[in-house]
Design a protein around this motif. Structure first.
Motif, PDB file in Angstrom:
ATOM      1  N   LEU A  19     -18.989   6.371   5.513  1.00 49.09           N
ATOM      2  CA  LEU A  19     -19.977   6.045   6.541  1.00 49.09           C
ATOM      3  C   LEU A  19     -20.033   7.141   7.604  1.00 49.09           C
ATOM      4  O   LEU A  19     -21.123   7.539   8.035  1.00 49.09           O
ATOM      5  CB  LEU A  19     -19.652   4.696   7.178  1.00 49.09           C
ATOM      6  N   VAL A  20     -18.897   7.651   8.003  1.00 48.89           N
ATOM      7  CA  VAL A  20     -18.860   8.754   8.975  1.00 48.89           C
ATOM      8  C   VAL A  20     -19.615   9.959   8.420  1.00 48.89           C
ATOM      9  O   VAL A  20     -20.405  10.599   9.132  1.00 48.89           O
ATOM     10  CB  VAL A  20     -17.397   9.120   9.325  1.00 48.89           C
ATOM     11  N   ASP A  21     -19.424  10.255   7.134  1.00 47.04           N
ATOM     12  CA  ASP A  21     -20.122  11.375   6.499  1.00 47.04           C
ATOM     13  C   ASP A  21     -21.627  11.127   6.462  1.00 47.04           C
ATOM     14  O   ASP A  21     -22.419  12.030   6.759  1.00 47.04           O
ATOM     15  CB  ASP A  21     -19.578  11.583   5.079  1.00 47.04           C
ATOM     16  N   VAL A  22     -22.034   9.917   6.108  1.00 50.38           N
ATOM     17  CA  VAL A  22     -23.465   9.581   6.050  1.00 50.38           C
ATOM     18  C   VAL A  22     -24.101   9.742   7.423  1.00 50.38           C
ATOM     19  O   VAL A  22     -25.178  10.340   7.556  1.00 50.38           O
ATOM     20  CB  VAL A  22     -23.667   8.151   5.507  1.00 50.38           C
ATOM     21  N   VAL A  23     -23.457   9.238   8.449  1.00 46.63           N
ATOM     22  CA  VAL A  23     -23.999   9.342   9.810  1.00 46.63           C
ATOM     23  C   VAL A  23     -24.129  10.811  10.216  1.00 46.63           C
ATOM     24  O   VAL A  23     -25.155  11.219  10.775  1.00 46.63           O
ATOM     25  CB  VAL A  23     -23.126   8.554  10.812  1.00 46.63           C
ATOM     26  N   ALA A  24     -23.122  11.614   9.911  1.00 45.83           N
ATOM     27  CA  ALA A  24     -23.170  13.039  10.265  1.00 45.83           C
ATOM     28  C   ALA A  24     -24.334  13.730   9.558  1.00 45.83           C
ATOM     29  O   ALA A  24     -25.041  14.548  10.168  1.00 45.83           O
ATOM     30  CB  ALA A  24     -21.847  13.705   9.904  1.00 45.83           C
ATOM     31  N   ARG A  25     -24.547  13.391   8.290  1.00 48.89           N
ATOM     32  CA  ARG A  25     -25.645  14.002   7.549  1.00 48.89           C
ATOM     33  C   ARG A  25     -26.994  13.585   8.114  1.00 48.89           C
ATOM     34  O   ARG A  25     -27.913  14.408   8.224  1.00 48.89           O
ATOM     35  CB  ARG A  25     -25.542  13.649   6.071  1.00 48.89           C
ATOM     36  N   GLU A  31     -32.563  16.742   5.745  1.00 43.33           N
ATOM     37  CA  GLU A  31     -32.703  16.090   4.448  1.00 43.33           C
ATOM     38  C   GLU A  31     -34.164  15.688   4.261  1.00 43.33           C
ATOM     39  O   GLU A  31     -34.830  15.308   5.219  1.00 43.33           O
ATOM     40  CB  GLU A  31     -31.829  14.834   4.376  1.00 43.33           C
ATOM     41  N   PRO A  32     -34.651  15.742   3.018  1.00 46.12           N
ATOM     42  CA  PRO A  32     -36.001  15.238   2.767  1.00 46.12           C
ATOM     43  C   PRO A  32     -36.070  13.744   3.104  1.00 46.12           C
ATOM     44  O   PRO A  32     -35.050  13.049   3.109  1.00 46.12           O
ATOM     45  CB  PRO A  32     -36.199  15.457   1.260  1.00 46.12           C
ATOM     46  N   LEU A  37     -33.794   8.239   3.583  1.00 49.54           N
ATOM     47  CA  LEU A  37     -33.877   6.789   3.396  1.00 49.54           C
ATOM     48  C   LEU A  37     -32.738   6.280   2.512  1.00 49.54           C
ATOM     49  O   LEU A  37     -32.147   5.224   2.780  1.00 49.54           O
ATOM     50  CB  LEU A  37     -35.233   6.405   2.808  1.00 49.54           C
ATOM     51  N   ASP A  38     -32.428   7.028   1.449  1.00 49.72           N
ATOM     52  CA  ASP A  38     -31.305   6.656   0.584  1.00 49.72           C
ATOM     53  C   ASP A  38     -29.994   6.669   1.362  1.00 49.72           C
ATOM     54  O   ASP A  38     -29.163   5.760   1.214  1.00 49.72           O
ATOM     55  CB  ASP A  38     -31.199   7.606  -0.614  1.00 49.72           C
ATOM     56  N   LEU A  39     -29.810   7.690   2.186  1.00 51.39           N
ATOM     57  CA  LEU A  39     -28.598   7.773   3.007  1.00 51.39           C
ATOM     58  C   LEU A  39     -28.529   6.604   3.992  1.00 51.39           C
ATOM     59  O   LEU A  39     -27.459   6.017   4.199  1.00 51.39           O
ATOM     60  CB  LEU A  39     -28.546   9.101   3.766  1.00 51.39           C
ATOM     61  N   TRP A  40     -29.654   6.275   4.589  1.00 48.87           N
ATOM     62  CA  TRP A  40     -29.696   5.156   5.531  1.00 48.87           C
ATOM     63  C   TRP A  40     -29.280   3.855   4.840  1.00 48.87           C
ATOM     64  O   TRP A  40     -28.458   3.101   5.362  1.00 48.87           O
ATOM     65  CB  TRP A  40     -31.100   5.017   6.117  1.00 48.87           C
ATOM     66  N   GLU A  41     -29.851   3.602   3.650  1.00 54.73           N
ATOM     67  CA  GLU A  41     -29.504   2.391   2.900  1.00 54.73           C
ATOM     68  C   GLU A  41     -28.029   2.380   2.518  1.00 54.73           C
ATOM     69  O   GLU A  41     -27.361   1.343   2.592  1.00 54.73           O
ATOM     70  CB  GLU A  41     -30.383   2.263   1.668  1.00 54.73           C
ATOM     71  N   ARG A  42     -27.514   3.517   2.124  1.00 56.97           N
ATOM     72  CA  ARG A  42     -26.092   3.625   1.782  1.00 56.97           C
ATOM     73  C   ARG A  42     -25.251   3.337   3.029  1.00 56.97           C
ATOM     74  O   ARG A  42     -24.256   2.623   2.972  1.00 56.97           O
ATOM     75  CB  ARG A  42     -25.784   5.020   1.232  1.00 56.97           C
ATOM     76  N   GLY A  43     -25.662   3.892   4.149  1.00 61.27           N
ATOM     77  CA  GLY A  43     -24.944   3.665   5.396  1.00 61.27           C
ATOM     78  C   GLY A  43     -24.933   2.198   5.789  1.00 61.27           C
ATOM     79  O   GLY A  43     -23.911   1.675   6.241  1.00 61.27           O
TER      80      GLY A  43
END
Length: 87
Positions: A19-25, A31-32, A37-43
């Motif tokens: 989650l920390v990695d996703v937020v940083a990204r 990112e496109p 959106l995929d990262l947000w859903e994963r987060g």
């Protein structure tokens, strides 16, 4: 849509670290839109998993402290008479 089927099997630490990695990204940008959106859903899934772990830990602590009555965590209330050993 991202495959988040592994999230329910993650430990608290693994979910938190990812989650920390996703937020940083997401904060870094670049990112496109679809990937963002995929990262947000994963987060969101990872945050929910972390919350499950924390809720479970809170309940286990309450049980250990004898503060659970009828399956509910008693919010700072003492256990009813007769539910504790006086020995």
């Amino acid at each position: 849509m991202p495959d988040n089927s592994d999230v329910p099997t993650l430990s608290y630490e693994a979910a938190r670290d990812e989650l920390v990695d996703v937020v940083a990204r997401l904060e870094a940008g670049g990112e496109p839109l679809e990937r963002s959106l995929d990262l947000w859903e994963r987060g969101e899934a990872l945050a929910a998993r972390c919350q499950q772990w924390l809720d479970g830990a809170r309940e286990r602590l309450a049980v250990a402290q004898g503060q659970v009555t009828q399956g509910q965590v008693a919010q700072g209330q003492p256990a009813p008479d007769g539910d504790e050993d006086d020995a």
